[in-house]
Design an enzyme around this catalytic site. Structure first.
Site, PDB file in Angstrom:
ATOM      1  N   LYS A 126       8.019   5.573  -9.278  1.00  0.00           N
ATOM      2  CA  LYS A 126       8.404   4.904  -8.031  1.00  0.00           C
ATOM      3  C   LYS A 126       8.295   3.389  -8.193  1.00  0.00           C
ATOM      4  O   LYS A 126       7.649   2.910  -9.144  1.00  0.00           O
ATOM      5  CB  LYS A 126       7.513   5.392  -6.891  1.00  0.00           C
ATOM      6  CG  LYS A 126       6.035   5.063  -7.057  1.00  0.00           C
ATOM      7  CD  LYS A 126       5.176   5.782  -6.012  1.00  0.00           C
ATOM      8  CE  LYS A 126       3.703   5.469  -6.216  1.00  0.00           C
ATOM      9  NZ  LYS A 126       2.839   6.296  -5.339  1.00  0.00           N
ATOM     10  N   ARG A 157      -1.745  10.368   5.702  1.00  0.00           N
ATOM     11  CA  ARG A 157      -0.676   9.418   5.415  1.00  0.00           C
ATOM     12  C   ARG A 157       0.651  10.154   5.419  1.00  0.00           C
ATOM     13  O   ARG A 157       1.506   9.914   6.253  1.00  0.00           O
ATOM     14  CB  ARG A 157      -0.942   8.734   4.068  1.00  0.00           C
ATOM     15  CG  ARG A 157       0.028   7.621   3.741  1.00  0.00           C
ATOM     16  CD  ARG A 157      -0.250   6.969   2.407  1.00  0.00           C
ATOM     17  NE  ARG A 157       0.007   7.868   1.270  1.00  0.00           N
ATOM     18  CZ  ARG A 157       0.089   7.466   0.013  1.00  0.00           C
ATOM     19  NH1 ARG A 157      -0.086   6.181  -0.295  1.00  0.00           N
ATOM     20  NH2 ARG A 157       0.323   8.316  -0.961  1.00  0.00           N
ATOM     21  N   TYR A 199      -0.758 -28.894  -4.852  1.00  0.00           N
ATOM     22  CA  TYR A 199      -0.771 -28.883  -3.381  1.00  0.00           C
ATOM     23  C   TYR A 199      -2.196 -28.904  -2.844  1.00  0.00           C
ATOM     24  O   TYR A 199      -3.075 -28.186  -3.358  1.00  0.00           O
ATOM     25  CB  TYR A 199      -0.121 -27.597  -2.858  1.00  0.00           C
ATOM     26  CG  TYR A 199       1.391 -27.604  -2.873  1.00  0.00           C
ATOM     27  CD1 TYR A 199       2.107 -28.583  -2.180  1.00  0.00           C
ATOM     28  CD2 TYR A 199       2.090 -26.612  -3.543  1.00  0.00           C
ATOM     29  CE1 TYR A 199       3.501 -28.566  -2.174  1.00  0.00           C
ATOM     30  CE2 TYR A 199       3.471 -26.584  -3.547  1.00  0.00           C
ATOM     31  CZ  TYR A 199       4.179 -27.566  -2.858  1.00  0.00           C
ATOM     32  OH  TYR A 199       5.537 -27.547  -2.854  1.00  0.00           O
ATOM     33  N   MET A 231       5.008 -21.943  -5.639  1.00  0.00           N
ATOM     34  CA  MET A 231       6.038 -20.897  -5.658  1.00  0.00           C
ATOM     35  C   MET A 231       6.549 -20.596  -7.069  1.00  0.00           C
ATOM     36  O   MET A 231       6.686 -19.437  -7.453  1.00  0.00           O
ATOM     37  CB  MET A 231       7.207 -21.289  -4.760  1.00  0.00           C
ATOM     38  CG  MET A 231       8.242 -20.186  -4.602  1.00  0.00           C
ATOM     39  SD  MET A 231       9.644 -20.659  -3.589  1.00  0.00           S
ATOM     40  CE  MET A 231       8.884 -20.918  -1.996  1.00  0.00           C
TER      41      MET A 231
HETATM   42  C1  LIG Z   1       1.830   6.880  -6.137  1.00  0.00           C
HETATM   43  C2  LIG Z   1       1.530   8.321  -6.091  1.00  0.00           C
HETATM   44  C3  LIG Z   1       1.126   8.992  -7.250  1.00  0.00           C
HETATM   45  C4  LIG Z   1       0.745   8.280  -8.519  1.00  0.00           C
HETATM   46  O1  LIG Z   1      -0.528   7.706  -8.306  1.00  0.00           O
HETATM   47  P1  LIG Z   1      -1.319   6.891  -9.419  1.00  0.00           P
HETATM   48  O2  LIG Z   1      -2.619   6.574  -8.770  1.00  0.00           O
HETATM   49  O3  LIG Z   1      -0.510   5.678  -9.689  1.00  0.00           O
HETATM   50  O4  LIG Z   1      -1.451   7.765 -10.603  1.00  0.00           O
HETATM   51  C5  LIG Z   1       1.031  10.378  -7.190  1.00  0.00           C
HETATM   52  N1  LIG Z   1       1.273  11.043  -6.036  1.00  0.00           N
HETATM   53  C6  LIG Z   1       1.615  10.415  -4.885  1.00  0.00           C
HETATM   54  C7  LIG Z   1       1.855  11.210  -3.659  1.00  0.00           C
HETATM   55  C8  LIG Z   1       1.740   9.035  -4.866  1.00  0.00           C
HETATM   56  O5  LIG Z   1       2.068   8.416  -3.732  1.00  0.00           O
END
Ligand SMILES: *Cc1c(COP(=O)(O)O)cnc(C)c1O
Length: 349
Positions: free
Chosen positions: A35, A130, A244, A292
């Site tokens: 992801k 969540r 800055y 930046m």
């Molecule tokens: C991001 C995520 C993972 C991977 O988690 P890591 O801690 O990066 O290994 C696995 N399952 C879900 C549902 C996630 O959101």
């Protein structure tokens, strides 16, 4: 060239995947979470390297992310979508052959009505609150849904990076209560959960950050090097300020290098006055504020000003830099900006 160079070691990613794969039994499949553009490192190249290493199942957060991964992998490997089946995603899920992890009764209805027979999984909430179907809802729909043949029942641990946290055992127990007896493939562990041991592995594990060299995968091989070119060097007299807000004032005659890279490139502003950059094995303090596009570095003690300084590398990994910024390795990785020139290292032809 004023852009930094981000070097990504695909062999290290593959080796980290194999190492995590070895931590579970032969009957446990190891997927790969790619992801957020593979945690900022480039989903196409990373997914291909992982497929070569043997990964057959990939996870993305959103259906849109599945497009690049499917393009890179071609037909065959499963691409699961953690946000499930959102309104408007039906065509994409169908055309790209994505496998949504359904999170709610609304999504379950949407999926079964719009794409009957299309593969799916179900995400269950075991306490993180969540994503996922909750216990009472699950009890109501499980009989029908199990019949429809989900490819996976999954849940996510809230505190897996802390092995002593009582939440781990509590979620494990709830996951068993929700899934025992279904006979369906199950998944609970991300990187942290893999390290908690075999009771957390079930049929499939889903490591993400541990592939990319981040904690809690202590033994991970580092994956990224970030080298930033020096644009200009100047001598600064005692009492003169830099940057800055004039937050840093020279206490000795100093040589300051202005280096390409700033908060627009993911070098968090909270690194101001905190981080170090490296000339080989020699640390040089970042002085003044991160701006930046630029940071300023005290190179007074170097015999010679180098063409570039490293902010990520063998002497300072993503978690070390995260500590200096008051953050976590995940955020350092995913913040790595689009302006860097990305170079991929791969020994295999
Ligand atoms: C991001 C995520 C993972 C991977 O988690 P890591 O801690 O990066 O290994 C696995 N399952 C879900 C549902 C996630 O959101």
């Amino acid at each position: 060239m004023a852009s930094g160079t981000l070097t990504i070691d695909l062999d290290a990613i593959a080796a980290n995947w194999r190492a995590l794969d070895r931590m579970s039994g032969a009957d446990v499949q190891t997927a790969a979470v790619v992801k957020a553009d593979a945690y900022g490192l480039g989903a196409s190249r990373v997914a291909r390297a992982l497929a070569q290493a043997g990964a057959r199942r990939f996870f993305v957060a959103q259906a849109e992310e599945g497009a690049a991964v499917r393009q890179a992998l071609g037909p065959g490997p499963q691409i699961a979508v953690l946000s499930g089946h959102m309104a408007g995603d039906t065509e994409m899920i169908h055309d790209l052959d994505l496998t949504p992890m359904l999170n709610s009764l609304e999504q379950i209805t949407r999926h079964l009505e719009s794409l009957p027979g299309h593969p799916f999984g179900v995400q269950l909430d075991t306490g993180m609150n969540r994503l996922g179907v909750e216990m009472l809802e699950w009890q109501a729909v499980a009989p029908i849904l199990v019949e429809a043949g989900p490819e996976l029942l999954m849940s996510h641990l809230a505190c897996a990076d802390d092995p002593d946290h009582p939440m781990n055992a509590a979620q494990l127990k709830t996951f068993h209560a929700m899934t025992d007896g279904t006979g369906l493939p199950r998944s609970l562990a991300a990187t942290g959960g893999i390290l908690l041991g075999p009771r957390y592995h079930f049929d499939l594990t889903r490591p993400g950050v541990g592939l990319y060299g981040g904690l809690p995968h202590q033994a991970a091989i580092p994956v990224v090097t970030l080298s930033l070119p020096v644009i200009q060097t100047r001598e600064v007299a005692v009492g003169e300020a830099v940057g800055y807000g004039c937050t840093w004032v020279a206490e000795r005659p100093s040589v300051i290098a202005t280096v390409a890279g700033g908060y627009a490139d993911g070098l968090l502003r909270s690194l101001s006055g905190q981080a170090q950059l490296w000339d080989g094995d020699t640390p040089c303090p970042l002085v003044g504020r991160v701006s930046m596009d630029l940071i300023t570095v005290d190179v007074t003690d170097l015999p010679e000003v180098p063409r570039a300084l490293d902010i990520l590398g063998p002497n300072q990994g993503v978690d070390a830099l995260a500590d200096m910024a008051g953050s976590i390795g995940y955020e350092i990785l995913t913040a790595l900006g689009p302006r860097y020139t990305r170079r991929y290292q791969e020994r295999r032809a």
